[in-house]
Design an enzyme around this catalytic site. Structure first.
Site, PDB file in Angstrom:
ATOM      1  CB  SER B  46     -68.674  64.857  -8.134  1.00  0.00           C
ATOM      2  OG  SER B  46     -68.498  63.577  -7.587  1.00  0.00           O
ATOM      3  CD  GLU B  47     -70.256  63.868  -2.427  1.00  0.00           C
ATOM      4  OE1 GLU B  47     -70.818  64.328  -3.442  1.00  0.00           O
ATOM      5  OE2 GLU B  47     -70.655  62.846  -1.836  1.00  0.00           O
ATOM      6  CG  ASN B  48     -64.730  63.396  -6.210  1.00  0.00           C
ATOM      7  OD1 ASN B  48     -65.852  63.735  -6.543  1.00  0.00           O
ATOM      8  ND2 ASN B  48     -63.868  62.910  -7.078  1.00  0.00           N
TER       9      ASN B  48
END
Lengths: 232, 222
Positions: B46-48
């Site tokens: 998840s790119e966060n």
């Protein structure tokens, strides 16, 4: 002798020196890991004409959304700003300028800014509206855009624990942009949930070394959840 | 019959391999997580800043400091790691993610994708989509084949502002599985009961139809 002691006792002191027209880098992703009390202090202070570099712009009435209420923001540099009705209105009315920046490029702009790298090449955004006006250079047959680093007069950061020397660790995914913003502020202010004794944090586990941090302030946090999602 | 959203997710899941690190976009791509084969280990990025995204929390384990890139509260699996946004996009841009699945408005025969901006509509931003398409080698785009008005989304040239240029090689629509090669869509599979003619009529860009276009196969619903 204060030495390396970075702790200040009030939010007013934490944001001392912030002036109209300055650029502020803010940590946070959505409402997760945002420096909510430092933002509230900026609202209280009433500073205007601000350029805010932050992945998002909060929601109506919370987070960076607070700074829209008295039109304190001149320009946002963000990757996604969709959660905020007041933001939409000010944008459409021409009261607010937005520079949309791909999320990874935004993170790297802060990282580069803090690391003394003035610009970098990335494939992100080639052939898109983001590429307008930017130098394109080919490496190994592929096109890359030249993106410039970002620094700010202030960085506002939300940490979990800090010691008095300003060594900081973040909690879970509340890390996000925080350690990057922390490196790229001329004055970096970190608000935390807990201040521990020097020596208590394991040196190899520190996310943001105290060298980047100018002020540490202890806060209490609402930690609002934007999309509460639970297992059925 | 056009595929349902769940069937689309199931078809994408057939592309997973044991040991894959995978980034799933919002919408249909998110559903792919429900169809990871039991005998396969897959880690979701998840790119966060989370590698090893788990299921949604319960009312007891919910934690405001634990969210995914869609800003939903999530958990982390055993063996997960958490890091900064710069680190997250270093792994994306550096080509370390094995498969990226994301939605789109349009794709064209050059492999360009438009997914973030409709002129004269409010632009909310590209988020991480431009980094994801620029950094990944193995991308699957999921979308409906045509708009509700019947206008094709598989075009000769994208009409909307791009998210990335020349970066898409695989597209799953509700009607077909297609690959992009040498300036054309190649029809690889049809949705069950959908004819080649229907797909042809709803594909505006150049479409190559091999002699044999099999129907997609789905495992029995479990």
């Amino acid at each position: 002798m204060a030495g390396f002691d970075k702790v200040v006792s009030t939010y007013e002191e934490a944001m001392q020196g912030l002036e109209d027209g300055m650029t502020i880098l803010a940590g946070g992703f959505g409402l997760c890991g945002i420096p909510e009390n430092l933002i509230a202090e900026i609202q209280r202070k009433g500073t205007t004409g601000l350029t805010i570099v932050s992945n998002n712009c909060g929601v109506d009435g919370f987070g960076l959304g607070l700074l829209l209420e008295k039109k304190q923001v001149k320009k946002m540099i963000s990757s996604y700003v969709g959660e905020n009705a007041l933001f939409e209105k000010q944008l459409l009315d021409g009261e607010l300028e937005v520079e949309l920046t791909p999320q990874g490029t935004l993170a790297e702009k802060m990282r580069a800014g803090g690391a003394g790298i003035p610009a970098f090449y990335t494939a992100t955004g080639v052939g898109t509206p983001v590429a307008e006006g930017k130098e394109v250079r080919v490496f190994a047959g592929r096109e890359y855009l030249l993106e410039e680093a970002i620094t700010g007069e202030f960085a506002i950061v939300k940490g979990w624990k800090a010691d008095r020397y300003g060594n900081v660790i973040y909690r879970h995914t509340a890390q996000n942009f925080n350690p990057l913003a922390a490196t790229a502020g001329k004055i970096t202010v970190v608000e935390v949930e807990e201040i521990v004794d020097v020596g208590e944090l394991e040196p190899s586990q520190i996310h943001t070394p105290g060298i980047y941090v100018d002020r540490v302030v202890l806060g209490t946090f609402e930690k609002r959840i934007e999309k509460r999602t639970i297992k059925e | 019959m056009a595929l349902t959203r769940e069937q689309m997710a199931q078809r994408v899941a057939q592309e997973l391999k044991d040991g894959f690190y995978v980034n799933l976009g919002i919408g249909i791509p998110t559903l792919v997580a429900n169809y990871i084969p039991q005998d396969m280990a897959v880690m979701l990025q998840s790119e966060n800043g989370l590698l090893g995204m788990g299921e949604f929390p319960t009312g007891e384990t919910i934690d405001a400091d634990m969210i995914n890139a869609g800003k939903q509260t999530v958990t982390a699996v055993k063996g997960a790691s958490i890091f900064s946004s710069a680190e997250s996009f270093a792994m994306i841009r550096g080509g370390h993610v094995d498969l990226t699945v994301l939605g789109a408005f349009e794709v064209d025969v050059q492999g360009s994708i438009a997914s973030w901006m409709i002129p004269n509509k409010l632009v909310k931003g590209m988020g991480g989509a431009m980094d994801l398409v620029a950094g990944a080698d193995n991308i699957i785009v999921t979308m409906t084949h045509a708009s509700k008005n019947g206008e094709s989304k598989l075009l000769d040239t994208c009409s909307l502002p791009l998210t990335g240029k020349g970066c898409i090689k695989k597209v799953l629509t509700d009607l077909a599985w297609l690959e992009i090669e040498d300036g054309a869509f190649i029809l690889k599979e049809r949705a069950p009961g959908v004819t080649v003619e229907e797909i042809q009529s709803k594909t505006q860009g150049k479409l190559i139809v091999p002699d044999n276009v099999p129907e997609m196969q789905f495992a029995q619903a479990s």
